[in-house]
Design a protein around this motif. Structure first.
Motif, PDB file in Angstrom:
ATOM      1  N   LEU A 121       0.822  -1.200   0.000  1.00  0.00           N
ATOM      2  CA  LEU A 121       0.000   0.000   0.000  1.00  0.00           C
ATOM      3  C   LEU A 121       0.861   1.258   0.000  1.00  0.00           C
ATOM      4  N   ILE A 122       1.979   1.210   0.704  1.00  0.00           N
ATOM      5  CA  ILE A 122       2.900   2.344   0.690  1.00  0.00           C
ATOM      6  C   ILE A 122       3.464   2.551  -0.708  1.00  0.00           C
ATOM      7  N   LEU A 123       3.771   1.444  -1.399  1.00  0.00           N
ATOM      8  CA  LEU A 123       4.258   1.539  -2.786  1.00  0.00           C
ATOM      9  C   LEU A 123       3.182   2.074  -3.722  1.00  0.00           C
ATOM     10  N   GLN A 124       1.916   1.904  -3.345  1.00  0.00           N
ATOM     11  CA  GLN A 124       0.809   2.467  -4.118  1.00  0.00           C
ATOM     12  C   GLN A 124       0.542   3.927  -3.752  1.00  0.00           C
ATOM     13  N   HIS A 125       1.406   4.479  -2.889  1.00  0.00           N
ATOM     14  CA  HIS A 125       1.318   5.884  -2.469  1.00  0.00           C
ATOM     15  C   HIS A 125       0.073   6.168  -1.642  1.00  0.00           C
ATOM     16  N   ARG A 126      -0.371   5.174  -0.913  1.00  0.00           N
ATOM     17  CA  ARG A 126      -1.469   5.403   0.015  1.00  0.00           C
ATOM     18  C   ARG A 126      -0.951   6.161   1.233  1.00  0.00           C
ATOM     19  N   PRO A 127      -1.777   6.997   1.860  1.00  0.00           N
ATOM     20  CA  PRO A 127      -1.337   7.699   3.071  1.00  0.00           C
ATOM     21  C   PRO A 127      -0.843   6.715   4.129  1.00  0.00           C
ATOM     22  N   TRP A 128       0.212   7.116   4.840  1.00  0.00           N
ATOM     23  CA  TRP A 128       0.878   6.226   5.790  1.00  0.00           C
ATOM     24  C   TRP A 128      -0.088   5.645   6.813  1.00  0.00           C
ATOM     25  N   ASN A 129      -0.863   6.503   7.475  1.00  0.00           N
ATOM     26  CA  ASN A 129      -1.775   6.031   8.521  1.00  0.00           C
ATOM     27  C   ASN A 129      -2.845   5.101   7.959  1.00  0.00           C
ATOM     28  N   GLU A 130      -3.314   5.406   6.753  1.00  0.00           N
ATOM     29  CA  GLU A 130      -4.313   4.550   6.112  1.00  0.00           C
ATOM     30  C   GLU A 130      -3.717   3.189   5.780  1.00  0.00           C
ATOM     31  N   ALA A 131      -2.489   3.171   5.258  1.00  0.00           N
ATOM     32  CA  ALA A 131      -1.820   1.915   4.919  1.00  0.00           C
ATOM     33  C   ALA A 131      -1.613   1.059   6.167  1.00  0.00           C
ATOM     34  N   LEU A 132      -1.175   1.684   7.260  1.00  0.00           N
ATOM     35  CA  LEU A 132      -0.966   0.931   8.493  1.00  0.00           C
ATOM     36  C   LEU A 132      -2.279   0.404   9.052  1.00  0.00           C
ATOM     37  N   SER A 133      -3.332   1.196   8.959  1.00  0.00           N
ATOM     38  CA  SER A 133      -4.632   0.755   9.461  1.00  0.00           C
ATOM     39  C   SER A 133      -5.122  -0.472   8.707  1.00  0.00           C
ATOM     40  N   GLU A 134      -4.985  -0.453   7.376  1.00  0.00           N
ATOM     41  CA  GLU A 134      -5.421  -1.601   6.581  1.00  0.00           C
ATOM     42  C   GLU A 134      -4.528  -2.813   6.854  1.00  0.00           C
ATOM     43  N   ALA A 135      -3.236  -2.570   7.021  1.00  0.00           N
ATOM     44  CA  ALA A 135      -2.324  -3.677   7.336  1.00  0.00           C
ATOM     45  C   ALA A 135      -2.689  -4.307   8.676  1.00  0.00           C
ATOM     46  N   GLU A 136      -3.016  -3.474   9.648  1.00  0.00           N
ATOM     47  CA  GLU A 136      -3.391  -4.001  10.964  1.00  0.00           C
ATOM     48  C   GLU A 136      -4.679  -4.809  10.881  1.00  0.00           C
ATOM     49  N   HIS A 137      -5.590  -4.408   9.995  1.00  0.00           N
ATOM     50  CA  HIS A 137      -6.812  -5.199   9.783  1.00  0.00           C
ATOM     51  C   HIS A 137      -6.463  -6.582   9.259  1.00  0.00           C
ATOM     52  N   ASP A 138      -5.544  -6.651   8.298  1.00  0.00           N
ATOM     53  CA  ASP A 138      -5.179  -7.947   7.733  1.00  0.00           C
ATOM     54  C   ASP A 138      -4.342  -8.766   8.706  1.00  0.00           C
ATOM     55  N   LEU A 139      -3.586  -8.101   9.559  1.00  0.00           N
ATOM     56  CA  LEU A 139      -2.901  -8.841  10.622  1.00  0.00           C
ATOM     57  C   LEU A 139      -3.912  -9.467  11.571  1.00  0.00           C
ATOM     58  N   GLU A 140      -5.017  -8.779  11.799  1.00  0.00           N
ATOM     59  CA  GLU A 140      -6.079  -9.368  12.614  1.00  0.00           C
ATOM     60  C   GLU A 140      -6.678 -10.579  11.915  1.00  0.00           C
ATOM     61  N   VAL A 141      -6.835 -10.488  10.589  1.00  0.00           N
ATOM     62  CA  VAL A 141      -7.362 -11.607   9.809  1.00  0.00           C
ATOM     63  C   VAL A 141      -6.481 -12.845   9.981  1.00  0.00           C
ATOM     64  N   VAL A 142      -5.153 -12.648  10.015  1.00  0.00           N
ATOM     65  CA  VAL A 142      -4.238 -13.786  10.137  1.00  0.00           C
ATOM     66  C   VAL A 142      -3.866 -14.067  11.595  1.00  0.00           C
ATOM     67  N   GLY A 143      -4.551 -13.408  12.521  1.00  0.00           N
ATOM     68  CA  GLY A 143      -4.371 -13.717  13.931  1.00  0.00           C
ATOM     69  C   GLY A 143      -3.170 -13.075  14.589  1.00  0.00           C
ATOM     70  N   LEU A 144      -2.700 -11.920  14.053  1.00  0.00           N
ATOM     71  CA  LEU A 144      -1.490 -11.300  14.577  1.00  0.00           C
ATOM     72  C   LEU A 144      -1.681  -9.835  14.967  1.00  0.00           C
ATOM     73  N   ARG A 145      -2.909  -9.432  15.188  1.00  0.00           N
ATOM     74  CA  ARG A 145      -3.145  -8.014  15.505  1.00  0.00           C
ATOM     75  C   ARG A 145      -2.357  -7.571  16.731  1.00  0.00           C
ATOM     76  N   THR A 146      -2.220  -8.419  17.702  1.00  0.00           N
ATOM     77  CA  THR A 146      -1.526  -8.037  18.928  1.00  0.00           C
ATOM     78  C   THR A 146      -0.008  -8.001  18.747  1.00  0.00           C
ATOM     79  N   ARG A 147       0.482  -8.457  17.595  1.00  0.00           N
ATOM     80  CA  ARG A 147       1.929  -8.471  17.322  1.00  0.00           C
ATOM     81  C   ARG A 147       2.328  -7.347  16.367  1.00  0.00           C
ATOM     82  N   ALA A 148       1.403  -6.438  16.071  1.00  0.00           N
ATOM     83  CA  ALA A 148       1.605  -5.438  15.020  1.00  0.00           C
ATOM     84  C   ALA A 148       2.812  -4.544  15.261  1.00  0.00           C
ATOM     85  N   SER A 149       3.152  -4.265  16.508  1.00  0.00           N
ATOM     86  CA  SER A 149       4.234  -3.329  16.801  1.00  0.00           C
ATOM     87  C   SER A 149       5.589  -4.010  16.967  1.00  0.00           C
ATOM     88  N   LEU A 150       5.632  -5.328  16.840  1.00  0.00           N
ATOM     89  CA  LEU A 150       6.881  -6.062  17.044  1.00  0.00           C
ATOM     90  C   LEU A 150       7.685  -6.160  15.755  1.00  0.00           C
TER      91      LEU A 150
END
Length: 234
Positions: free
Chosen positions: A112-141
């Motif tokens: 998403l960053i390579l697609q020039h999406r805003p940083w906060n928006e890209a991180l928010s969507e990434a965190e959603h997909d980390l939740e999908v794969v069961g890793l939301r609580t590991r997002a900051s590691l």
């Protein structure tokens, strides 16, 4: 009949010249369909990963073509191909290719960053997909704090964050124990495979064959045939 996602026609790839030339992939033709999980199997050196790289837009064939949703990917410019891959193809590398100095969420957000999406928006969507794969609580590691199975899940989250129509996984269980590997593939099967997505997997791991719809066999660079996967045979 299901819609064709990927068509490979007469794919050939060789490396080197003269007596040192190695013909890695030899005149391979096949189709993969939306809603299908297709495995590519065969012994080491049979050309599986080379073929996978060609249909993913990573490695240019010496001859033959690849069409993805009707687009001949090797006839377009390099810039157009890079943009096409960014939006249409999610690739999960065997060794994950995570950046050690980025957090889990930042690694997952890279497309998403390579697609020039805003940083906060890209991180928010990434965190959603980390939740999908069961890793939301590991997002900051950072990746070093994750197990092998968790790093594989981060690589999968990164591959799906741009909602690609084609997912390609190269030896997704190679570094995982049997139970973790089966858990990963069961997750991919149940949560990521849809009627509008095609998933192609190169693997040596017969323990995960049960999740395939079809199994494509290669040997010495050639396609030698197809088997029905366990699911398709039921």
């Amino acid at each position: 009949m299901t819609e064709i996602a990927v068509t490979a026609e007469g794919l050939n790839k060789w490396f080197g010249e003269g007596e040192a030339r190695t013909h890695a992939v030899k005149d391979v033709n096949f189709e993969a369909h939306f809603g299908e999980m297709l495995y590519v199997v065969g012994p080491s050196g049979s050309g599986k990963t080379t073929m996978l790289s060609m249909i993913s837009g990573i490695l240019r064939p010496n001859s033959g073509g690849v069409r993805i949703e009707g687009t001949d990917i090797w006839s377009i410019s390099d810039d157009a191909l890079a943009e096409f891959r960014l939006h249409k193809i999610g690739f999960v590398f065997q060794d994950y290719h995570l950046f050690p100095h980025l957090t889990t969420a930042e690694n997952a957000a890279i497309p998403l960053i390579l697609q020039h999406r805003p940083w906060n928006e890209a991180l928010s969507e990434a965190e959603h997909d980390l939740e999908v794969v069961g890793l939301r609580t590991r997002a900051s590691l950072p990746p070093v704090k994750l197990s092998g199975g968790e790093q594989q899940r981060v690589a999968i989250a990164r591959a799906i964050v741009s909602r690609p129509d084609i997912m390609v996984l190269d030896e997704p269980t190679a570094s995982l124990d049997g139970d973790t590997g089966r858990t990963i593939l069961q997750f991919v099967r149940e949560h990521l495979l849809t009627e509008k997505r095609c998933i192609i997997i190169v693997t040596h791991d017969s323990r995960i064959y049960e999740f395939a719809d079809r199994i494509m066999r290669m040997e010495d660079g050639r396609l030698t045939g197809f088997d029905k996967g366990s699911l398709d045979a039921q």
